[in-house]
Every structure is written in structure tokens, then in C-alpha cells.
Design a protein around this motif. Sequence first.
Motif, PDB file in Angstrom:
ATOM      1  N   PHE A   1      29.728  35.537  32.553  1.00  0.00           N
ATOM      2  CA  PHE A   1      31.157  35.808  32.388  1.00  0.00           C
ATOM      3  C   PHE A   1      31.702  34.906  31.284  1.00  0.00           C
ATOM      4  N   VAL A   2      32.389  35.496  30.326  1.00  0.00           N
ATOM      5  CA  VAL A   2      33.061  34.736  29.272  1.00  0.00           C
ATOM      6  C   VAL A   2      34.541  35.071  29.367  1.00  0.00           C
ATOM      7  N   ILE A   3      35.368  34.060  29.586  1.00  0.00           N
ATOM      8  CA  ILE A   3      36.788  34.334  29.840  1.00  0.00           C
ATOM      9  C   ILE A   3      37.669  33.251  29.235  1.00  0.00           C
ATOM     10  N   SER A   4      38.747  33.674  28.642  1.00  0.00           N
ATOM     11  CA  SER A   4      39.733  32.738  28.096  1.00  0.00           C
ATOM     12  C   SER A   4      40.888  32.595  29.076  1.00  0.00           C
ATOM     13  N   THR A   5      41.664  31.548  28.883  1.00  0.00           N
ATOM     14  CA  THR A   5      42.853  31.308  29.701  1.00  0.00           C
ATOM     15  C   THR A   5      44.082  31.613  28.870  1.00  0.00           C
ATOM     16  N   THR A   6      45.001  32.342  29.443  1.00  0.00           N
ATOM     17  CA  THR A   6      46.211  32.720  28.723  1.00  0.00           C
ATOM     18  C   THR A   6      47.443  32.300  29.512  1.00  0.00           C
ATOM     19  N   GLY A   7      48.543  32.119  28.801  1.00  0.00           N
ATOM     20  CA  GLY A   7      49.802  31.792  29.471  1.00  0.00           C
ATOM     21  C   GLY A   7      49.705  30.538  30.319  1.00  0.00           C
ATOM     22  N   GLN A   8      50.223  30.638  31.533  1.00  0.00           N
ATOM     23  CA  GLN A   8      50.263  29.495  32.448  1.00  0.00           C
ATOM     24  C   GLN A   8      49.037  29.506  33.359  1.00  0.00           C
ATOM     25  N   GLY A   9      47.851  29.410  32.738  1.00  0.00           N
ATOM     26  CA  GLY A   9      46.615  29.420  33.517  1.00  0.00           C
ATOM     27  C   GLY A   9      46.238  30.798  34.017  1.00  0.00           C
ATOM     28  N   GLU A  10      46.653  31.853  33.304  1.00  0.00           N
ATOM     29  CA  GLU A  10      46.451  33.214  33.774  1.00  0.00           C
ATOM     30  C   GLU A  10      45.171  33.826  33.212  1.00  0.00           C
ATOM     31  N   VAL A  11      44.738  34.884  33.912  1.00  0.00           N
ATOM     32  CA  VAL A  11      43.578  35.661  33.490  1.00  0.00           C
ATOM     33  C   VAL A  11      44.026  36.657  32.422  1.00  0.00           C
ATOM     34  N   PRO A  12      43.223  36.899  31.374  1.00  0.00           N
ATOM     35  CA  PRO A  12      43.599  37.885  30.346  1.00  0.00           C
ATOM     36  C   PRO A  12      43.816  39.273  30.936  1.00  0.00           C
ATOM     37  N   LYS A  13      44.606  40.053  30.251  1.00  0.00           N
ATOM     38  CA  LYS A  13      44.976  41.376  30.748  1.00  0.00           C
ATOM     39  C   LYS A  13      43.767  42.265  30.986  1.00  0.00           C
ATOM     40  N   ASN A  14      42.745  42.198  30.096  1.00  0.00           N
ATOM     41  CA  ASN A  14      41.591  43.078  30.256  1.00  0.00           C
ATOM     42  C   ASN A  14      40.583  42.559  31.277  1.00  0.00           C
ATOM     43  N   ALA A  15      40.983  41.517  32.012  1.00  0.00           N
ATOM     44  CA  ALA A  15      40.171  41.024  33.126  1.00  0.00           C
ATOM     45  C   ALA A  15      40.967  40.985  34.427  1.00  0.00           C
ATOM     46  N   LEU A  16      42.261  41.319  34.351  1.00  0.00           N
ATOM     47  CA  LEU A  16      43.145  41.169  35.506  1.00  0.00           C
ATOM     48  C   LEU A  16      42.771  42.105  36.649  1.00  0.00           C
ATOM     49  N   LYS A  17      42.441  43.344  36.348  1.00  0.00           N
ATOM     50  CA  LYS A  17      42.036  44.294  37.389  1.00  0.00           C
ATOM     51  C   LYS A  17      40.788  43.806  38.110  1.00  0.00           C
ATOM     52  N   PHE A  18      39.812  43.319  37.358  1.00  0.00           N
ATOM     53  CA  PHE A  18      38.583  42.798  37.958  1.00  0.00           C
ATOM     54  C   PHE A  18      38.892  41.580  38.822  1.00  0.00           C
ATOM     55  N   TRP A  19      39.747  40.693  38.336  1.00  0.00           N
ATOM     56  CA  TRP A  19      40.094  39.487  39.079  1.00  0.00           C
ATOM     57  C   TRP A  19      40.776  39.840  40.397  1.00  0.00           C
ATOM     58  N   LYS A  20      41.678  40.800  40.357  1.00  0.00           N
ATOM     59  CA  LYS A  20      42.361  41.207  41.585  1.00  0.00           C
ATOM     60  C   LYS A  20      41.385  41.823  42.588  1.00  0.00           C
ATOM     61  N   SER A  21      40.353  42.505  42.085  1.00  0.00           N
ATOM     62  CA  SER A  21      39.354  43.072  43.004  1.00  0.00           C
ATOM     63  C   SER A  21      38.569  41.976  43.705  1.00  0.00           C
ATOM     64  N   LEU A  22      38.431  40.819  43.076  1.00  0.00           N
ATOM     65  CA  LEU A  22      37.749  39.690  43.718  1.00  0.00           C
ATOM     66  C   LEU A  22      38.606  39.038  44.795  1.00  0.00           C
ATOM     67  N   LEU A  23      39.917  39.264  44.751  1.00  0.00           N
ATOM     68  CA  LEU A  23      40.832  38.614  45.695  1.00  0.00           C
ATOM     69  C   LEU A  23      41.139  39.465  46.917  1.00  0.00           C
ATOM     70  N   ARG A  24      40.538  40.642  47.017  1.00  0.00           N
ATOM     71  CA  ARG A  24      40.816  41.505  48.170  1.00  0.00           C
ATOM     72  C   ARG A  24      40.393  40.825  49.468  1.00  0.00           C
ATOM     73  N   LYS A  25      41.278  40.888  50.436  1.00  0.00           N
ATOM     74  CA  LYS A  25      41.034  40.185  51.702  1.00  0.00           C
ATOM     75  C   LYS A  25      39.900  40.793  52.505  1.00  0.00           C
ATOM     76  N   ARG A  26      39.651  42.081  52.285  1.00  0.00           N
ATOM     77  CA  ARG A  26      38.631  42.751  53.091  1.00  0.00           C
ATOM     78  C   ARG A  26      37.213  42.535  52.579  1.00  0.00           C
ATOM     79  N   LEU A  27      37.049  41.793  51.496  1.00  0.00           N
ATOM     80  CA  LEU A  27      35.704  41.541  50.988  1.00  0.00           C
ATOM     81  C   LEU A  27      34.922  40.647  51.951  1.00  0.00           C
ATOM     82  N   PRO A  28      33.703  41.013  52.312  1.00  0.00           N
ATOM     83  CA  PRO A  28      32.869  40.149  53.175  1.00  0.00           C
ATOM     84  C   PRO A  28      32.584  38.827  52.469  1.00  0.00           C
TER      85      PRO A  28
END
Length: 747
Positions: A83-110
Motif C-alpha cells: 500500500f502506498v498512500i499520502s496524507t491530505t488535509g488534517q490527517g485524512e485519506v486521499p479521495k481515491n482511497a476513501l471508499k476502500f478505507w471506509k470498507s475497512l472500518l465496517r463494524k461487521r468485519l470479522p
Amino acid sequence: MATERRHRDDDNDGDDDDINNGNEAVQLEDRRMLLLYGSETGNSQDVAGDLERLAERLRFETLTCEMNDVELNALLQYPLTIFVISTTGQGEVPKNALKFWKSLLRKRLPPNCLQRLSFTTFGLGDSSYSKYNWAARKLHKRLEQLGATEFFPRGEADERHEDGIDGTFLPWSLSLRHHLLQEYPLPKGLSSIPADVQLPPKFTIELAPNMDSLDEPMTDRDALKDESPVSIDSTSSAELSDGDATGQTQQRAPQEQILDSTAALFSHVDTAYPNGMEHALRAERMSLDSNTYVARLSERTASAIPGGIDILDRPNVLRDDPSKYSLEDSSGTKEALPPRDLLPIPKSWRAILRENRRVTPDTHWQDVRLLTFEVPAQKNVIRVERDYLSYLPGDTFVIYPKNFPADVQALIDLMGWQDVADMPFEHHATQKNTLYSQPRNCFPLPHTTLRQLLLNNYDINAIPKRIFFHEIAFYTDDHMHRERLREFANPGHSDEFYDYTSRPRRSILEVLQDFPSVKIPYQHVPSIFPTIRGREYSAASGGRLLKSEGNHEATRIELLVALVKYKTVLRKTRHGLCSRYIASLAPGTTIKISQRQCDTLDTSLCRRPLLAIAPGTGVAPIRAYLWDRLEESQARESVLFFGGRNRKADYYFEHEWDRLGVKVFTAFSRDQPEKIYVQDRIREQASLVCQYIQKGAVICICGSSGKMPEAVRSALYDAMIIGKLVPDREAARSWLSSRNVMWEEVW
């Protein structure tokens, strides 16, 4: 192709016999790697590309794509993932990685759903931000929480490093290569691909199907003679615009066409007797016995255009001496401007430029523009109602610059692409498993020509990276040129590379002019030239400024832009690509822009005081926020520390601050013998600063990255100590992080 430019055969999965002199095919099905990147400016994408080439030379089958383009279950299909990722804004994930990041935060993930994932991360950040490399650290931690295993220690790059990103990335990537060779050795009889063998391109361009020849005549004059006589005046201006003016080719005439010599002479800007030649030109063109190209059929069209026949015939371009021709009227010397074609950029808006006003004096060293756009409402293809652009303070807008025709023509001439420059092309992906049909962020026009690709899509004026030198070395038969190019590509010669590229800001086009033996096949344009990236600018407008005067169907945007123009150590004037493009835009021009929604300030924060610090054009988002606060009846008091060079030159929006109810402390560094900066004013006003901080003020720091943000934070800590609010800087840092909202917008 040069003899040393040997290519791998990718037609067989994992088989590669040609480079290993007849070795038996070796199955490499398990030698696969997934590389995912999240990027705002393209740096992470470039790093991912470097890692992809590193892995390919070690015989890994790779797939490189944006994080948003993969699902979580795809991670388990590859033995290794980077994974290669930059930090944007106030410690935020870039827009083209935001959907993937939110999928990692789903509560139902084992908890152990990613236990089969072996990964590492490489982060790109700027240590001038308080949340340095925050996105990479969050991602790494979350992957481990879901059971993933780190196969190699993560890396972090700092753009503030004296060698930039390379200062950390180069040693990290070398260690990664050694680790991969040690832990994932190549099968017996198979070696890594040496550096003097060129890897196949990921994308190429090819002539579009059913392509006519470039040498076909523009008009079939013989057809006119075979048919009944046609009145010259009966040809409409619409027919003219659909003919040679659009670059469309016609069917080949049955007999050889003769160049219109009179028009050719008339097209020269240095013609001695232009008025006296017009009658000869008319006679030659009007004669049906003439076997010359028909450049102009409508006298009415000519009379309707300022300059008449002179202007109409000026575009006749001959190849004997291009410097003799000009597309501009001979009465002026203006440079040909980029085309106004609107590119098919996804999720973009049409924006009409209403004002392009310089706000600094002509005598000032820096040209700063206030751009005002109107964005009309757009039709929604799904819903009946129209879509209106809306934005908040902190949001940015992306302008997509273009190359200038003179630079593109210079490249075409240098490479010898004249015969194909105006033919239509299409992109082709060479990898079987790729998710993309063309390079990311490349949005060509339908039926685009090579010239249009170079004008609109590929950056020929960027400062080249090492990979550029490595690749173009394969396209020269000059031994000295090849060796010199490979020296620049060698990380061991970083000083020479810097002195030749970054220090004088030498462009790709200039490098190719320095090495004229390099002849790049036009098919390889996508693999050699980077795509033109859009430039982001913070919105300077908010509140009632969003409403367009006299047009309720449009949204207004104001941008405060400092144009980049300077002289290098070579005493050569340089322009930023987007700066040059912006300077050329005339009011009334329509362009495409994109909106980037950033980490904005919540409306409820208007109930807190505002403590803002903004040197230079960093005042743009502060101004937007102040106009927004003006709309809130419960908005509290505001104070602004503004910095510039001279009060008379760069005190932006000076006449608005009283109306906005903001108290301003200025620091103009060049208006007195001793230099004064905003951090000096902050310490001078320590008592007032402490009052704001005690009241829970929102603290905004906006402007140039680098030393400024840290210097301002240090000044705030010192002011708190001077005002006896805290005993030391550590206590001040703890106070601000826990009791105040800190909002930084630096670039």
C-alpha cells in the motif's frame, strides 16, 4: 528498435524464455503482487509505479491500481500486497482511497478477516503538518487489527527531506528488493530482468481503425469539374467550418494535386506585397481549370471575418520552413493559445470565467490573480431537477492546464511525428489483468489526434523524474547520449540529477532538445510522458459570495492564485504550466473544473471566536470562512494575523476586513529595515492571543507549507507562555490539542 531494447514476452502467464536464452518455461503463478495507492497530487501513484517496476524485474506478476478500485476480498488473492498512500488535509485519506478505507472500518468485519494478507505500507507526508503521515499509520494499524501480517517494515517519506521523497524511498526500496530476493528467491534457472532491458509499456497508442492518409487532399477539386457548375458564393460558412478548418480529411483525388503557390506565398508573414497579390490569388482560386487545393470557397465568409482573405489563408502550413508561418494576424505577435476543447473529465463542472484580474501592481515581483467563475446548473440524467454546485470554506477546485501549441509543435518536429500528428489515435492496455484501458487521470477527447493528446493530456513541460531518463535511453543509438541518460537515471548520481533537472527547473521538452538523438516511438507516448495533473486552489469565496449576480441558475467561485514565474540559475524565465495557462484565459472562456471536498469547519464552530493566521494567498480560505460566518447570527469575534511583503503590493482584500468585522494585525516584511513576520505579531499580541485561546477559539493556519506552519505553532506556544497561560511549550501543545480546534490548510 535499438538492439539492446529487448522486451519481455508477456503473452504467457509467468513464462519468459527470450531473455534467458532458451531456458524452459517456468511457472510463476504464485509470484504475484498487488500494489494499491491513494494519491491526491500523483506522488503516491509515481511511487507505486516505481515499486511495480522493481517487482516486475524480480519476475513478479503485478497489478497496480487505486485503492478505491478493489474490494477487500481481492486482497486475499495475492500473496503480497504493498500500500502506498499520502496524507491530505488534517490527517485524512486521499479521495481515491476513501471508499476502500471506509470498507475497512465496517463494524461487521470479522476480527481476522485479513489474516491471509501479507502486506507492507509506504506513506508520503509533509512534516510541516501536525498529523504527519497520519493516513499511512491509520491504514497500517487497521490492517493489523483485521489480522493482516506485515512482511516488511513500513516506510515513511517526508517531502521536507533535503532530497525530497527520494531521501527515504530510495533506501527503503533497495532494502525491499533485497528482502524479496532473500525471502522469495527466483526459481532455479531464472534470473531477474537486468536494468538494460526495457520492460514492456503498460499502455500504448495506436492509429484508430479506418484511418485515411494524412496526404489526402482537403477538397476533391476534380469532382467539382465533373459535376454541374457550382456557384462559389453558394457555399455556406457552415460547409467551410466542416471542411479543412476542422482537420477532417477528404477522399484522395484521382490525379496529383498541385500546391497552391500563390496561397503559400500569401501565408508567409514576411510577404513583401500582400495587397498586390490578392488579385492573383482570387484569379487562381476561381478558375475551374486550376488543379490546386480549394482553401476558400465563400466570398461572404471572407468578408465576414476581420482581416478577410489574409486571415482565412494564413493557416496554410507548408513544411519547408515552419518558422515562416504564423496562425496569428501579422499585425500582432501574440502566442497561439491552448485549444478551448472541453475534456470529458468525470464529475467535472463547466465554469465560465467572468474575471481574471491581477490584484498586485504590475511593478510587483509576483503576479497574483483573482479569478471569478460562474458555474451554471447542470442537467441530471437521472433526476428531473438540475444539479447546483455547492461548496464550503476549505474546499478546493481543480483547474486542468494545457500545453501551448508552440511547445507541442516543437516536440512533434523533434521526434519526427509530423506525418501522424493529426491522425486519430486510441489507447490500448498491454496487460491482460489491468483494470484500466488508458492511464489514470488521462481524459482524451473522442477520436483524439496525437497533437490533441499532447496539447490536452500529456505533460511535456514537467520536470522529469529518474524513470524518464531510464526509459528514453532505450530510444537513442548515440552511445554518449545513452550513457549520460543512464547516469542521470542512476540513484547514485543524485547530485548530478538534481543539478540538471530540479535546480534549473529543466523540462521534459528541454531534456529532449538536449538529447536530439532520442527518437521516441509515438506508440510509447503514454509510457514516457506523465499525464497532466490538475492543480488545486482553495476557494476564496463563501456566504453570499456564492450567489452569482444576475444569474440565479449559477454558482460563483472566486480563487486567489499566485502565478509561478521566475528566473532559474540559468537566467531563464520559467512559468508554471497552470500559471501560464491561467494567465492566458480571457473572460468569457469556458473550462472544466472539479471540486475537492476537504476537511471543512463545522457550522457550529461559528459560535466560537476565530483566531486566524494567513500569510500571502493563504488568506483565501480564511476569507471564505469569514464570509460564511457573516451569515451566522451567533458568530463570535474574529482576529486575523496577515503577512505579506508590502502593504501597497500584496495586502489582499484590505477593504473587506472592516465589513467582515475582523480585527487585523499585519506583518509586512519589506516595509521597514527589519523584517517582521506574522509570528512576531503573535508574540507581540500575546495577551489577546491568550484571551482567544481561553475562550476556546478555532485556530486556523493557512498558507505555504514548509517552515511557516511550525513557526506559527511555536509562536502560539510562546504567546501562551508570555501570557502565563502555560509554563512551557509542551503544556501549550497539550492545551491546544485538547481544548481548541486546530485547522490547517497549507500547500
